[in-house]
Scaffold this motif. Structure first.
Motif, PDB file in Angstrom:
ATOM      1  N   GLN A   4      47.526   2.351  -4.670  1.00  0.00           N
ATOM      2  CA  GLN A   4      47.550   1.087  -3.944  1.00  0.00           C
ATOM      3  C   GLN A   4      46.387   0.995  -2.955  1.00  0.00           C
ATOM      4  OE1 GLN A   4      51.111   0.179  -1.779  1.00  0.00           O
ATOM      5  NE2 GLN A   4      50.541  -1.954  -1.525  1.00  0.00           N
ATOM      6  N   ARG A   5      46.055   2.084  -2.296  1.00  0.00           N
ATOM      7  CA  ARG A   5      44.927   2.055  -1.350  1.00  0.00           C
ATOM      8  C   ARG A   5      43.604   1.878  -2.086  1.00  0.00           C
ATOM      9  NH1 ARG A   5      46.306   5.941   3.739  1.00  0.00           N
ATOM     10  NH2 ARG A   5      48.338   5.015   4.076  1.00  0.00           N
ATOM     11  N   ILE A   6      43.460   2.535  -3.217  1.00  0.00           N
ATOM     12  CA  ILE A   6      42.244   2.365  -4.016  1.00  0.00           C
ATOM     13  C   ILE A   6      42.128   0.923  -4.465  1.00  0.00           C
ATOM     14  CG2 ILE A   6      41.138   2.964  -6.211  1.00  0.00           C
ATOM     15  CD1 ILE A   6      42.348   5.811  -5.815  1.00  0.00           C
ATOM     16  N   THR A   7      43.248   0.357  -4.917  1.00  0.00           N
ATOM     17  CA  THR A   7      43.250  -1.032  -5.350  1.00  0.00           C
ATOM     18  C   THR A   7      42.919  -1.965  -4.198  1.00  0.00           C
ATOM     19  OG1 THR A   7      44.884  -0.469  -7.038  1.00  0.00           O
ATOM     20  CG2 THR A   7      44.617  -2.792  -6.527  1.00  0.00           C
ATOM     21  N   THR A   8      43.445  -1.673  -3.020  1.00  0.00           N
ATOM     22  CA  THR A   8      43.135  -2.495  -1.848  1.00  0.00           C
ATOM     23  C   THR A   8      41.648  -2.440  -1.530  1.00  0.00           C
ATOM     24  OG1 THR A   8      45.354  -2.182  -0.946  1.00  0.00           O
ATOM     25  CG2 THR A   8      43.632  -2.846   0.609  1.00  0.00           C
ATOM     26  N   VAL A   9      41.070  -1.263  -1.581  1.00  0.00           N
ATOM     27  CA  VAL A   9      39.624  -1.124  -1.334  1.00  0.00           C
ATOM     28  C   VAL A   9      38.838  -1.926  -2.375  1.00  0.00           C
ATOM     29  CG1 VAL A   9      37.684   0.496  -1.349  1.00  0.00           C
ATOM     30  CG2 VAL A   9      39.781   1.062  -0.109  1.00  0.00           C
ATOM     31  N   LEU A  10      39.220  -1.798  -3.641  1.00  0.00           N
ATOM     32  CA  LEU A  10      38.542  -2.559  -4.692  1.00  0.00           C
ATOM     33  C   LEU A  10      38.702  -4.059  -4.469  1.00  0.00           C
ATOM     34  CD1 LEU A  10      39.446  -0.444  -7.852  1.00  0.00           C
ATOM     35  CD2 LEU A  10      37.197  -0.667  -6.763  1.00  0.00           C
ATOM     36  N   ALA A  11      39.881  -4.496  -4.056  1.00  0.00           N
ATOM     37  CA  ALA A  11      40.105  -5.915  -3.789  1.00  0.00           C
ATOM     38  C   ALA A  11      39.208  -6.392  -2.645  1.00  0.00           C
ATOM     39  CB  ALA A  11      41.570  -6.177  -3.466  1.00  0.00           C
ATOM     40  N   LEU A  12      39.093  -5.583  -1.618  1.00  0.00           N
ATOM     41  CA  LEU A  12      38.207  -5.951  -0.508  1.00  0.00           C
ATOM     42  C   LEU A  12      36.751  -6.017  -0.958  1.00  0.00           C
ATOM     43  CD1 LEU A  12      39.898  -4.000   2.411  1.00  0.00           C
ATOM     44  CD2 LEU A  12      39.893  -6.484   2.033  1.00  0.00           C
ATOM     45  N   VAL A  13      36.361  -5.122  -1.866  1.00  0.00           N
ATOM     46  CA  VAL A  13      35.000  -5.170  -2.414  1.00  0.00           C
ATOM     47  C   VAL A  13      34.782  -6.479  -3.166  1.00  0.00           C
ATOM     48  CG1 VAL A  13      33.442  -4.128  -4.124  1.00  0.00           C
ATOM     49  CG2 VAL A  13      34.633  -2.688  -2.465  1.00  0.00           C
ATOM     50  N   THR A  14      35.830  -6.959  -3.882  1.00  0.00           N
ATOM     51  CA  THR A  14      35.683  -8.230  -4.599  1.00  0.00           C
ATOM     52  C   THR A  14      35.539  -9.397  -3.639  1.00  0.00           C
ATOM     53  OG1 THR A  14      38.055  -8.722  -4.835  1.00  0.00           O
ATOM     54  CG2 THR A  14      37.015  -7.407  -6.587  1.00  0.00           C
ATOM     55  N   GLY A  15      35.872  -9.189  -2.380  1.00  0.00           N
ATOM     56  CA  GLY A  15      35.613 -10.195  -1.360  1.00  0.00           C
ATOM     57  C   GLY A  15      34.294  -9.964  -0.641  1.00  0.00           C
ATOM     58  N   LEU A  16      33.993  -8.708  -0.347  1.00  0.00           N
ATOM     59  CA  LEU A  16      32.765  -8.401   0.390  1.00  0.00           C
ATOM     60  C   LEU A  16      31.507  -8.695  -0.419  1.00  0.00           C
ATOM     61  CD1 LEU A  16      33.810  -5.062   2.144  1.00  0.00           C
ATOM     62  CD2 LEU A  16      33.357  -7.278   3.233  1.00  0.00           C
ATOM     63  N   ALA A  17      31.532  -8.398  -1.709  1.00  0.00           N
ATOM     64  CA  ALA A  17      30.332  -8.620  -2.531  1.00  0.00           C
ATOM     65  C   ALA A  17      29.935 -10.091  -2.568  1.00  0.00           C
ATOM     66  CB  ALA A  17      30.528  -8.061  -3.936  1.00  0.00           C
TER      67      ALA A  17
END
Length: 149
Positions: A4-17
């Motif tokens: 879940q934490r990895i997924t959260t980080v990836l989700a944030l990357v999909t916003g940050l990029a």
């Protein structure tokens, strides 16, 4: 690190990029196209295109961050999945407007793949891992089989 934490980080990357790319096109219109893969045309006014791209990307990032902040992980998964189309469209634009296949695949198709993987991870998370579901379960525990008779 949990899934879940990895997924959260990836989700944030999909916003940050897209936030980075959008702000880059809005604030640095002279330099931003270099990384996109299409040479800006030598004549005419490209600033309108840059503004459209910049606003699109910042808007996409904002939606991702709002859903993250609200803990709406399932809705976030669906939004992230639909946004995977954006870099695929960008890749198509690159290869059909004078850019290289290497740039289209290396920049845009790889981004679409990361976004799609993130969406799948979000959509396949167990509901028991969602904070809102834990709160609901704690507030309204399910009755035991012996209590339902």
């Amino acid at each position: 690190m949990t899934k879940q934490r990895i997924t959260t980080v990836l989700a944030l990357v999909t916003g940050l990029a897209p936030l980075f790319f959008g702000l880059n096109f809005l604030l640095n219109p002279a330099g931003a196209p270099d990384g996109f893969g299409i040479e800006p045309w030598p004549s005419g006014n490209a600033s309108g295109y840059f503004m459209v791209k910049g606003i699109r990307d910042v808007s996409t990032a904002t939606i991702v961050f709002i859903l993250c902040a609200l803990g709406q992980r399932r809705a976030l998964g669906w939004v992230v999945l639909t946004t995977a189309v954006i870099p695929l469209g960008d890749a198509l634009a690159v290869v059909t407007h004078g850019g290289t296949l290497a740039t289209a695949v290396g920049v845009h198709v790889s981004a679409a793949a990361l976004v799609a993987v993130t969406a799948v991870l979000l959509l396949t998370e167990s509901r028991d891992h969602h904070p809102a579901e834990r709160i609901r379960t704690a507030a309204y525990p399910r009755p035991r089989a012996s209590q339902t008779r």
